[in-house]
Design a protein around this motif. Structure first.
Motif, PDB file in Angstrom:
ATOM      1  N   GLU A 155       0.788  -1.014   0.074  1.00 21.35           N
ATOM      2  CA  GLU A 155      -0.120   0.155   0.011  1.00 21.35           C
ATOM      3  C   GLU A 155       1.147   1.370  -0.058  1.00 21.35           C
ATOM      4  OE1 GLU A 155      -2.993   0.071   3.078  1.00 21.35           O
ATOM      5  OE2 GLU A 155      -3.956  -1.829   2.219  1.00 21.35           O
ATOM      6  N   ASN A 156       1.963   1.050  -0.170  1.00 18.31           N
ATOM      7  CA  ASN A 156       3.161   2.142  -0.229  1.00 18.31           C
ATOM      8  C   ASN A 156       2.891   2.968  -1.706  1.00 18.31           C
ATOM      9  OD1 ASN A 156       5.470   3.696  -0.473  1.00 18.31           O
ATOM     10  ND2 ASN A 156       6.354   2.532   0.957  1.00 18.31           N
ATOM     11  N   ILE A 157       2.860   3.991  -1.644  1.00 15.17           N
ATOM     12  CA  ILE A 157       2.472   5.063  -2.905  1.00 15.17           C
ATOM     13  C   ILE A 157       3.539   4.684  -3.922  1.00 15.17           C
ATOM     14  CG2 ILE A 157       3.340   6.954  -2.300  1.00 15.17           C
ATOM     15  CD1 ILE A 157       0.768   8.273  -3.567  1.00 15.17           C
ATOM     16  N   ASN A 158       4.960   4.650  -3.275  1.00 15.03           N
ATOM     17  CA  ASN A 158       6.118   4.500  -4.197  1.00 15.03           C
ATOM     18  C   ASN A 158       6.216   3.166  -4.792  1.00 15.03           C
ATOM     19  OD1 ASN A 158       6.930   7.259  -3.656  1.00 15.03           O
ATOM     20  ND2 ASN A 158       7.711   6.464  -1.533  1.00 15.03           N
ATOM     21  N   ASP A 159       5.322   2.066  -4.479  1.00 14.75           N
ATOM     22  CA  ASP A 159       5.651   0.738  -5.050  1.00 14.75           C
ATOM     23  C   ASP A 159       4.696   0.406  -6.063  1.00 14.75           C
ATOM     24  OD1 ASP A 159       7.343   0.378  -3.223  1.00 14.75           O
ATOM     25  OD2 ASP A 159       5.993  -0.565  -1.635  1.00 14.75           O
ATOM     26  N   PHE A 160       4.318   1.379  -6.735  1.00 16.15           N
ATOM     27  CA  PHE A 160       3.104   1.075  -7.743  1.00 16.15           C
ATOM     28  C   PHE A 160       3.763   1.415  -9.179  1.00 16.15           C
ATOM     29  CE2 PHE A 160       0.276   2.256  -4.229  1.00 16.15           C
ATOM     30  CZ  PHE A 160      -0.029   0.926  -3.983  1.00 16.15           C
ATOM     31  N   ASP A 161       3.394   0.568 -10.227  1.00 14.81           N
ATOM     32  CA  ASP A 161       3.771   0.953 -11.426  1.00 14.81           C
ATOM     33  C   ASP A 161       2.699   1.578 -12.105  1.00 14.81           C
ATOM     34  OD1 ASP A 161       4.676   0.785 -14.311  1.00 14.81           O
ATOM     35  OD2 ASP A 161       4.832  -1.308 -14.096  1.00 14.81           O
ATOM     36  N   THR A 162       3.127   2.944 -12.241  1.00 11.79           N
ATOM     37  CA  THR A 162       2.033   3.925 -12.857  1.00 11.79           C
ATOM     38  C   THR A 162       1.903   3.908 -14.475  1.00 11.79           C
ATOM     39  OG1 THR A 162       3.608   5.742 -12.549  1.00 11.79           O
ATOM     40  CG2 THR A 162       2.093   5.352 -10.906  1.00 11.79           C
ATOM     41  N   GLU A 170      -3.831   2.187  -8.212  1.00 16.04           N
ATOM     42  CA  GLU A 170      -3.560   2.272  -6.719  1.00 16.04           C
ATOM     43  C   GLU A 170      -2.967   3.418  -6.377  1.00 16.04           C
ATOM     44  OE1 GLU A 170      -3.040  -1.529  -4.718  1.00 16.04           O
ATOM     45  OE2 GLU A 170      -2.032  -2.158  -6.753  1.00 16.04           O
ATOM     46  N   TYR A 171      -2.207   3.948  -7.196  1.00 14.98           N
ATOM     47  CA  TYR A 171      -1.396   5.217  -7.045  1.00 14.98           C
ATOM     48  C   TYR A 171      -2.291   6.350  -6.496  1.00 14.98           C
ATOM     49  CZ  TYR A 171       1.617   9.459  -7.160  1.00 14.98           C
ATOM     50  OH  TYR A 171       2.242  10.545  -6.955  1.00 14.98           O
ATOM     51  N   ILE A 172      -3.605   6.575  -7.375  1.00 16.33           N
ATOM     52  CA  ILE A 172      -4.552   7.712  -7.162  1.00 16.33           C
ATOM     53  C   ILE A 172      -5.277   7.338  -5.859  1.00 16.33           C
ATOM     54  CG2 ILE A 172      -6.766   8.270  -8.024  1.00 16.33           C
ATOM     55  CD1 ILE A 172      -5.394   7.824 -10.913  1.00 16.33           C
ATOM     56  N   ILE A 173      -5.558   6.016  -5.682  1.00 20.71           N
ATOM     57  CA  ILE A 173      -6.272   5.808  -4.220  1.00 20.71           C
ATOM     58  C   ILE A 173      -5.430   5.983  -3.063  1.00 20.71           C
ATOM     59  CG2 ILE A 173      -7.064   4.152  -2.773  1.00 20.71           C
ATOM     60  CD1 ILE A 173      -8.058   2.597  -5.537  1.00 20.71           C
ATOM     61  N   ALA A 174      -4.151   5.648  -3.139  1.00 22.02           N
ATOM     62  CA  ALA A 174      -3.108   5.746  -1.857  1.00 22.02           C
ATOM     63  C   ALA A 174      -3.041   7.456  -1.984  1.00 22.02           C
ATOM     64  CB  ALA A 174      -1.783   5.212  -2.319  1.00 22.02           C
ATOM     65  N   TYR A 175      -2.576   8.242  -2.756  1.00 22.75           N
ATOM     66  CA  TYR A 175      -2.584   9.523  -2.843  1.00 22.75           C
ATOM     67  C   TYR A 175      -3.748  10.352  -2.162  1.00 22.75           C
ATOM     68  CZ  TYR A 175      -1.584  14.517  -4.544  1.00 22.75           C
ATOM     69  OH  TYR A 175      -1.353  15.906  -4.544  1.00 22.75           O
ATOM     70  N   ALA A 176      -4.896  10.028  -2.789  1.00 17.23           N
ATOM     71  CA  ALA A 176      -6.177  10.686  -2.286  1.00 17.23           C
ATOM     72  C   ALA A 176      -6.482  10.331  -0.775  1.00 17.23           C
ATOM     73  CB  ALA A 176      -7.593  10.355  -3.106  1.00 17.23           C
ATOM     74  N   LYS A 177      -6.387   9.083  -0.442  1.00 15.28           N
ATOM     75  CA  LYS A 177      -6.300   8.471   1.014  1.00 15.28           C
ATOM     76  C   LYS A 177      -5.489   9.311   1.934  1.00 15.28           C
ATOM     77  CE  LYS A 177      -8.496   4.170   0.489  1.00 15.28           C
ATOM     78  NZ  LYS A 177      -9.597   4.396   1.537  1.00 15.28           N
ATOM     79  N   ASP A 178      -4.231   9.529   1.588  1.00 14.52           N
ATOM     80  CA  ASP A 178      -3.138  10.052   2.255  1.00 14.52           C
ATOM     81  C   ASP A 178      -3.445  11.475   2.209  1.00 14.52           C
ATOM     82  OD1 ASP A 178      -0.505  10.094   3.642  1.00 14.52           O
ATOM     83  OD2 ASP A 178      -0.013  11.346   1.953  1.00 14.52           O
ATOM     84  N   LYS A 179      -3.541  12.381   1.026  1.00 15.59           N
ATOM     85  CA  LYS A 179      -3.701  13.751   1.180  1.00 15.59           C
ATOM     86  C   LYS A 179      -4.894  14.215   2.049  1.00 15.59           C
ATOM     87  CE  LYS A 179      -3.207  17.843  -1.706  1.00 15.59           C
ATOM     88  NZ  LYS A 179      -2.957  18.428  -2.995  1.00 15.59           N
ATOM     89  N   TRP A 180      -6.213  13.709   1.651  1.00 12.13           N
ATOM     90  CA  TRP A 180      -7.399  14.219   2.111  1.00 12.13           C
ATOM     91  C   TRP A 180      -8.238  13.430   2.880  1.00 12.13           C
ATOM     92  CZ3 TRP A 180      -7.279  14.353  -3.680  1.00 12.13           C
ATOM     93  CH2 TRP A 180      -6.776  15.692  -4.365  1.00 12.13           C
ATOM     94  N   ASP A 181      -7.756  12.104   3.179  1.00 10.96           N
ATOM     95  CA  ASP A 181      -8.291  11.171   4.125  1.00 10.96           C
ATOM     96  C   ASP A 181      -9.963  11.371   4.044  1.00 10.96           C
ATOM     97  OD1 ASP A 181      -8.707   9.544   6.358  1.00 10.96           O
ATOM     98  OD2 ASP A 181      -8.913  11.080   7.881  1.00 10.96           O
ATOM     99  N   CYS A 182     -10.223  11.144   2.848  1.00 10.48           N
ATOM    100  CA  CYS A 182     -11.793  11.084   2.523  1.00 10.48           C
ATOM    101  C   CYS A 182     -12.430  10.059   1.868  1.00 10.48           C
ATOM    102  CB  CYS A 182     -12.170  12.430   1.609  1.00 10.48           C
ATOM    103  SG  CYS A 182     -11.406  12.404   0.050  1.00 10.48           S
ATOM    104  N   PRO A 183     -13.586   9.596   1.669  1.00  8.82           N
ATOM    105  CA  PRO A 183     -13.960   8.687   0.664  1.00  8.82           C
ATOM    106  C   PRO A 183     -13.542   8.837  -0.391  1.00  8.82           C
ATOM    107  CG  PRO A 183     -15.847   9.521   1.874  1.00  8.82           C
ATOM    108  CD  PRO A 183     -14.764  10.510   2.023  1.00  8.82           C
TER     109      PRO A 183
END
Length: 276
Positions: A155-162, A170-183
């Protein structure tokens, strides 16, 4: 054939190739003359009549979405490419008196390729507060046959092959959850003829199991897709892009219900997180 005729033939062939390539990749309306032609064509569609205009929308005073900040990330369908720049996102904002950030560029992909890709634009969204994040499962990745890739155990954002669809999602999900902590909500297009997009939808449903995100799955919704030919003619400009009528009467009710439900559930989740 003379050299001049050969040159004209070559130039003509190159122009045809460029136009076809632009159309194939979804950038066909990004250059001046094409924009005017496209806007003229779409404005004349019955589904884009004035009765569906944004300024005719009534506000729901007690909406649970009122004053919320909703971020929409996507491409032409989120933008409203065949509805003169008005999409479900704009209707939701108007109906619920909420603040929308619509980061949408036609022809762009989830897969990270260039400054206009989803990920590049996501990293530039300038807001510290988002109550809901909504992302389009782009049809362009299917059209351009981008690699699906595989779901990562991390679940580490740096581990995804974008450079793959799976890694980008997965990168987009991880980024949004980390930055905004929202649904986090992803949405699919309704059913159309594309085995590649079907594979992307299947992949997204598997990713949902890992990340516990919400999905507005119009692709697999049999009842939603069960509309008459007359409705389809009114609601769709082509197999992918809705008209204003399509967004307003067909799509927006589904999005509204899902986002309102998600907002209520998340509010309860936030309260439960507070130590008693």
């Amino acid at each position: 054939m003379s050299n001049r005729k050969k040159l004209v033939s070559i130039v003509f062939s190159i122009l045809i190739f460029i136009i076809a390539w632009l159309a194939f990749c979804g950038y066909q309306w990004s250059w001046g003359p094409f924009v005017k032609l496209h806007d003229y064509k779409t404005a004349s569609l019955a589904g884009n009549n004035e009765q569906y205009a944004l300024d005719t929308i009534e506000v729901e005073r007690n909406s649970p979405l009122k004053n919320k900040n909703i971020v929409f990330l996507g491409s032409s369908v989120t933008y409203g490419d065949s509805s003169m720049g008005v999409s479900f996102a704009d209707y939701i904002g108007a109906m619920n008196d909420c603040n929308i950030i619509k980061e949408a560029v036609s022809g762009t992909t989830l897969v990270d390729e260039g400054v206009d890709s989803y990920i590049s634009r996501l990293n530039k969204i300038d807001t510290q507060n988002a109550d809901i994040f909504v992302c389009q499962l782009s049809t362009n990745d299917a059209t351009q046959k981008k690699p699906l890739g595989e779901i990562n155990n991390s679940e580490n954002i740096n581990d995804f092959d974008t450079k793959t669809v799976a890694g980008a999602i997965e990168y987009i999900i991880a980024y949004a959850k980390d930055k905004w902590d929202c649904p986090v909500v992803f949405y699919t297009n309704p059913k159309y003829d594309s085995a590649n997009y079907q594979a992307m939808v299947n992949l997204l449903l598997e990713i949902q199991k890992k990340w516990n995100i919400e999905i507005i799955d119009m692709w697999n919704d049999v009842d939603f897709n069960n509309i008459t030919d007359e409705q389809k003619s009114l609601y769709m400009a082509d197999s992918i892009h809705p008209t204003q009528a399509g967004y307003l009467e067909w799509w927006t009710p589904v999005f509204e219900n899902k986002l309102k439900e998600g907002m209520k559930n998340y509010s309860k989740y936030q309260k439960d997180r507070i130590p008693k």
